[in-house]
Scaffold this motif. Structure first.
Motif, mmCIF file in Angstrom:
data_model
loop_
_atom_site.group_PDB
_atom_site.id
_atom_site.type_symbol
_atom_site.label_atom_id
_atom_site.label_comp_id
_atom_site.label_asym_id
_atom_site.label_seq_id
_atom_site.Cartn_x
_atom_site.Cartn_y
_atom_site.Cartn_z
ATOM 1 N N SER A 358 0.857 -1.189 0.000
ATOM 2 C CA SER A 358 0.000 0.000 0.000
ATOM 3 C C SER A 358 0.890 1.235 0.000
ATOM 4 O O SER A 358 2.115 1.135 -0.101
ATOM 5 N N ASP A 359 0.270 2.399 0.145
ATOM 6 C CA ASP A 359 1.049 3.638 0.195
ATOM 7 C C ASP A 359 1.913 3.723 1.443
ATOM 8 O O ASP A 359 2.895 4.477 1.468
ATOM 9 N N VAL A 360 1.554 2.959 2.481
ATOM 10 C CA VAL A 360 2.306 3.036 3.746
ATOM 11 C C VAL A 360 2.980 1.727 4.139
ATOM 12 O O VAL A 360 3.944 1.740 4.911
ATOM 13 N N ASN A 361 2.502 0.601 3.619
ATOM 14 C CA ASN A 361 3.037 -0.698 4.048
ATOM 15 C C ASN A 361 3.758 -1.436 2.930
ATOM 16 O O ASN A 361 3.348 -1.388 1.761
ATOM 17 N N PRO A 362 4.789 -2.187 3.279
ATOM 18 C CA PRO A 362 5.434 -3.062 2.303
ATOM 19 C C PRO A 362 4.578 -4.304 2.073
ATOM 20 O O PRO A 362 3.646 -4.586 2.838
ATOM 21 N N LEU A 363 4.876 -5.045 1.044
ATOM 22 C CA LEU A 363 4.300 -6.369 0.852
ATOM 23 C C LEU A 363 5.000 -7.301 1.841
ATOM 24 O O LEU A 363 6.229 -7.385 1.861
ATOM 25 N N VAL A 364 4.233 -7.985 2.687
ATOM 26 C CA VAL A 364 4.805 -8.892 3.692
ATOM 27 C C VAL A 364 4.291 -10.300 3.435
ATOM 28 O O VAL A 364 3.083 -10.537 3.402
ATOM 29 N N ILE A 365 5.220 -11.231 3.258
ATOM 30 C CA ILE A 365 4.906 -12.605 2.904
ATOM 31 C C ILE A 365 5.520 -13.546 3.942
ATOM 32 O O ILE A 365 6.673 -13.379 4.352
ATOM 33 N N VAL A 366 4.757 -14.571 4.356
ATOM 34 C CA VAL A 366 5.285 -15.637 5.208
ATOM 35 C C VAL A 366 5.298 -16.923 4.392
ATOM 36 O O VAL A 366 4.289 -17.283 3.775
ATOM 37 N N ASP A 367 6.439 -17.615 4.390
ATOM 38 C CA ASP A 367 6.560 -18.828 3.586
ATOM 39 C C ASP A 367 7.359 -19.884 4.342
ATOM 40 O O ASP A 367 8.201 -19.568 5.186
ATOM 41 N N PRO A 384 10.042 -9.927 -9.193
ATOM 42 C CA PRO A 384 9.311 -9.163 -10.215
ATOM 43 C C PRO A 384 8.229 -8.235 -9.653
ATOM 44 O O PRO A 384 7.775 -7.334 -10.368
ATOM 45 N N VAL A 385 7.791 -8.469 -8.414
ATOM 46 C CA VAL A 385 6.722 -7.636 -7.844
ATOM 47 C C VAL A 385 7.267 -6.723 -6.744
ATOM 48 O O VAL A 385 6.513 -6.219 -5.921
ATOM 49 N N THR A 386 8.589 -6.515 -6.744
ATOM 50 C CA THR A 386 9.229 -5.688 -5.721
ATOM 51 C C THR A 386 9.937 -4.499 -6.363
ATOM 52 O O THR A 386 11.033 -4.642 -6.919
ATOM 53 N N PRO A 387 9.329 -3.311 -6.306
ATOM 54 C CA PRO A 387 9.974 -2.128 -6.896
ATOM 55 C C PRO A 387 11.144 -1.618 -6.067
ATOM 56 O O PRO A 387 12.017 -0.922 -6.588
ATOM 57 N N GLY A 388 11.191 -1.953 -4.783
ATOM 58 C CA GLY A 388 12.271 -1.511 -3.913
ATOM 59 C C GLY A 388 13.199 -2.647 -3.564
ATOM 60 O O GLY A 388 13.628 -3.416 -4.431
ATOM 61 N N ASN A 389 13.517 -2.778 -2.265
ATOM 62 C CA ASN A 389 14.413 -3.824 -1.802
ATOM 63 C C ASN A 389 13.648 -5.058 -1.343
ATOM 64 O O ASN A 389 12.559 -4.959 -0.776
ATOM 65 N N LEU A 390 14.258 -6.224 -1.550
ATOM 66 C CA LEU A 390 13.695 -7.479 -1.055
ATOM 67 C C LEU A 390 14.404 -7.833 0.252
ATOM 68 O O LEU A 390 15.619 -8.012 0.293
ATOM 69 N N TRP A 391 13.627 -7.911 1.333
ATOM 70 C CA TRP A 391 14.133 -8.304 2.640
ATOM 71 C C TRP A 391 13.862 -9.790 2.842
ATOM 72 O O TRP A 391 12.767 -10.278 2.552
ATOM 73 N N LEU A 392 14.851 -10.500 3.364
ATOM 74 C CA LEU A 392 14.690 -11.918 3.657
ATOM 75 C C LEU A 392 15.087 -12.179 5.101
ATOM 76 O O LEU A 392 16.211 -11.906 5.516
ATOM 77 N N LEU A 393 14.148 -12.716 5.874
ATOM 78 C CA LEU A 393 14.407 -13.109 7.252
ATOM 79 C C LEU A 393 14.306 -14.631 7.322
ATOM 80 O O LEU A 393 13.312 -15.218 6.883
ATOM 81 N N ALA A 467 11.302 -1.722 6.665
ATOM 82 C CA ALA A 467 11.134 -1.724 5.216
ATOM 83 C C ALA A 467 10.305 -0.531 4.754
ATOM 84 O O ALA A 467 9.428 -0.038 5.468
ATOM 85 N N SER A 468 10.566 -0.077 3.542
ATOM 86 C CA SER A 468 9.765 0.999 2.956
ATOM 87 C C SER A 468 8.551 0.397 2.262
ATOM 88 O O SER A 468 8.462 -0.820 2.053
ATOM 89 N N ALA A 469 7.626 1.242 1.875
ATOM 90 C CA ALA A 469 6.411 0.773 1.212
ATOM 91 C C ALA A 469 6.707 0.147 -0.149
ATOM 92 O O ALA A 469 5.904 -0.631 -0.667
ATOM 93 N N ARG A 470 7.858 0.480 -0.716
ATOM 94 C CA ARG A 470 8.244 -0.096 -2.011
ATOM 95 C C ARG A 470 8.944 -1.444 -1.859
ATOM 96 O O ARG A 470 9.188 -2.136 -2.839
ATOM 97 N N ASP A 471 9.244 -1.803 -0.618
ATOM 98 C CA ASP A 471 9.982 -3.040 -0.359
ATOM 99 C C ASP A 471 9.050 -4.240 -0.191
ATOM 100 O O ASP A 471 7.843 -4.101 -0.016
ATOM 101 N N THR A 472 9.644 -5.432 -0.218
ATOM 102 C CA THR A 472 8.942 -6.679 0.103
ATOM 103 C C THR A 472 9.692 -7.370 1.231
ATOM 104 O O THR A 472 10.929 -7.441 1.200
ATOM 105 N N VAL A 473 8.949 -7.860 2.222
ATOM 106 C CA VAL A 473 9.549 -8.588 3.345
ATOM 107 C C VAL A 473 9.119 -10.051 3.265
ATOM 108 O O VAL A 473 7.923 -10.357 3.351
#
Length: 534
Positions: A358-367, A384-393, A467-473
């Motif tokens: 969203s405008d304020v939240n990153p995409l957050v995925i649990v796998d 492909p769906v991450t305009p910013g940085n990809l975070w991996l925990l 993470a920024s809103a453009r990032d994926t976690v």
């Protein structure tokens, strides 16, 4: 929550001992001609009146040492090897049966006692290192919608209609399996789809069951603490595709192990591939920007089938394509199956979206990704769906294959922009040592930041808030699991709950109202815990 021990058929005709052993490789050592067997179990703590207790030799103690406890709980007969029968012979008033291999015998015995329930169901088994849970969920959804009530057995437990029971392992022991099949059949089940692990094949957990269709997805490094070598791991998987175990096969040939299996399988089979020629092959694919899924054109012997996969990445296209081939093998029309596959609900803990971008939240995925290949595939799916940085925990599990740890570190640091190494299930190991062995594989080939945390909950907060809103976690490794094992103690820890709580730190308390089900109270507890730790 229903427990596995509660899933018992109400009507079991029972088998007299003399009839029970007929046709089985067993010798009656002692028996009353009126002894009737109503059930089978390997667990002395899971005995019901009339059960046959199968005593298996263990690494430290022989199961026959627990026979007295089983008899006190209602067992009327004991099956074991020569040593076990000798131990149990001291217990008066019970039938004793000797077999060469009690573990392999247990499934055959259970199938006979429960009336061979699998023969009255469409039975599908799926094996592979990664993707079993997702693929079986695809199949379960379609069979439920297009065929009728369908039993699901796997990593997330046992599910039938509104009944759900958790399980400590992917594949339950053979007597429990046949008991559950009998219970489900009695309740109206038409089909069963189940994950079949390499442990299940090595330890005879599906003995006595014949699969209408068995499927192979892939083979990647995992479980080498048990199998020792990849070749041994492969041989265990391949046991599922013997003529006495399965009638038909669907084999994904995207890796060399699949190609090897396809070349030697002796039952009717079809191949699937997302990258090369096969009976079912991906002809073209494109990213669907609306839901980050994939639109696919599949070629099956000249027939073009349009398929939409709502989960991101080609690994999930592979899973869905395999499901399509399996369901077609069962007699359903490919076009109808493909349409229904696209309506499959999300799979718990498998590329599960905790927060859409969203405008304020990153995409957050649990796998659930917990192997090097699975981490790489998950990251590749999200790039492909991450305009910013990809975070991996992520973290590595204790008391498991140590050799894969530095490989996981190397893959993580080459697949994501920000990497946070933390703890998974620790069991008996030193968590700092586990992290050190993973970190030994870190490179700077892609990662801009390599971070470490000894507190998984706080690591999740660090990633989601940072993470920024453009990032994926991507929070990887545990998926649907709700406890973290430290030593022999289970501590409550659900990555999804922790992530939702962290998101509230970005959006404020008003976000509680938008949470599903009872998640709000869980999140409040996490937020209070975080506040108390300050």
């Amino acid at each position: 929550m229903t427990e596995l021990k509660d899933l018992r058929p109400k009507n079991v005709r029972g088998v007299l001992v003399e009839d029970f052993v007929r046709g089985l490789s067993a010798r009656v050592v002692r028996a009353d001609s009126n002894t009737q067997i109503l059930g089978v179990t390997l667990d002395s703590a899971d005995v019901a009146a009339g059960d046959l207790f199968v005593a298996i030799p263990g690494f430290k103690r022989h199961g026959a040492e627990f026979a007295k406890q089983a008899v006190s709980a209602g067992a009327v007969a004991v099956v074991s090897d020569r040593v076990g029968v000798e131990i149990a012979s001291k217990i008066p008033g019970i039938a004793l049966i000797e077999v060469e291999d009690p573990r392999s015998f247990a499934g055959l015995a259970a199938a006979k006692v429960y009336g061979n329930p699998g023969a009255h169901l469409n039975v599908v088994g799926v094996t592979g290192t990664n993707g079993k849970t997702t693929t079986t969920h695809f199949i379960h959804h379609v069979l439920t919608e297009m065929s009728g009530p369908t039993l699901l057995i796997g990593t997330v437990g046992v599910k039938f209609g509104d009944t759900h029971a958790s399980s400590v392992r992917t594949s339950v022991e053979a007597p429990v399996l046949h008991r559950i099949l009998a219970w489900a059949l009695e309740a109206g089940a038409k089909n069963v789809v189940m994950e079949v692990s390499s442990h299940a094949m090595s330890l005879h957990r599906v003995a006595g069951l014949t699969f209408d269709v068995a499927a192979f997805l892939n083979l990647q490094r995992d479980h080498l603490d048990f199998h020792k070598t990849m070749e041994s791991y492969f041989e265990a998987k391949s046991l599922l595709f013997k003529p006495e175990t399965a009638k038909k096969a669907v084999i994904c040939t995207d890796d060399d192990w699949g190609k090897k299996l396809a070349a030697r399988v002796q039952i009717p089979s079809q191949t699937v591939s997302t990258t090369a020629q096969a009976d079912w092959q991906v002809e073209s694919h494109s990213l669907n920007e609306e839901d980050a899924g994939t639109d696919v054109t599949v070629d099956f012997e000249g027939l073009k089938v349009q398929m939409h996969c709502t989960l991101p990445g080609m690994i999930n296209v592979q899973n869905q394509l395999t499901a399509l081939a399996i369901l077609t093998q069962l007699g359903f029309a490919p076009e109808q199956v493909s349409a229904e596959l696209g309506r499959t609900p999300g799979v718990p803990g498998r590329m599960e979206v905790v927060s859409k971008r969203s405008d304020v939240n990153p995409l957050v995925i649990v796998d659930f990704a917990h192997t090097p290949d699975a981490l790489a595939s998950a990251c590749a799916a999200l790039d492909p769906v991450t305009p910013g940085n990809l975070w991996l925990l992520f973290g590595a599990t204790g008391d498991r294959d140590r050799g894969k740890r530095p490989v996981m570190g190397e893959v993580a640091s080459s697949s994501a922009d920000v990497v946070i190494l933390t703890d998974d299930d620790i069991y008996s190991e030193d968590p700092a040592q586990i992290r050190a062995e993973v970190a030994a594989g870190f490179t700077r080939s892609r990662a801009k930041a390599l971070l470490e945390s000894d507190d998984r909950a706080n690591a999740i907060r660090q990633a989601v808030v940072g993470a920024s809103a453009r990032d994926t976690v991507l929070i990887a490794g545990r998926g649907h699991e709700t406890v973290q094992m430290i030593g022999d103690t289970a501590h409550e820890l659900d990555d999804r709950v922790e992530a939702r709580a962290a998101l509230l730190l970005r959006t404020g308390a008003n976000g509680l109202a938008k949470l599903p089900g009872g998640a709000a109270s869980q999140v409040r507890t996490v937020l209070k815990t975080w506040e108390d730790l300050r």
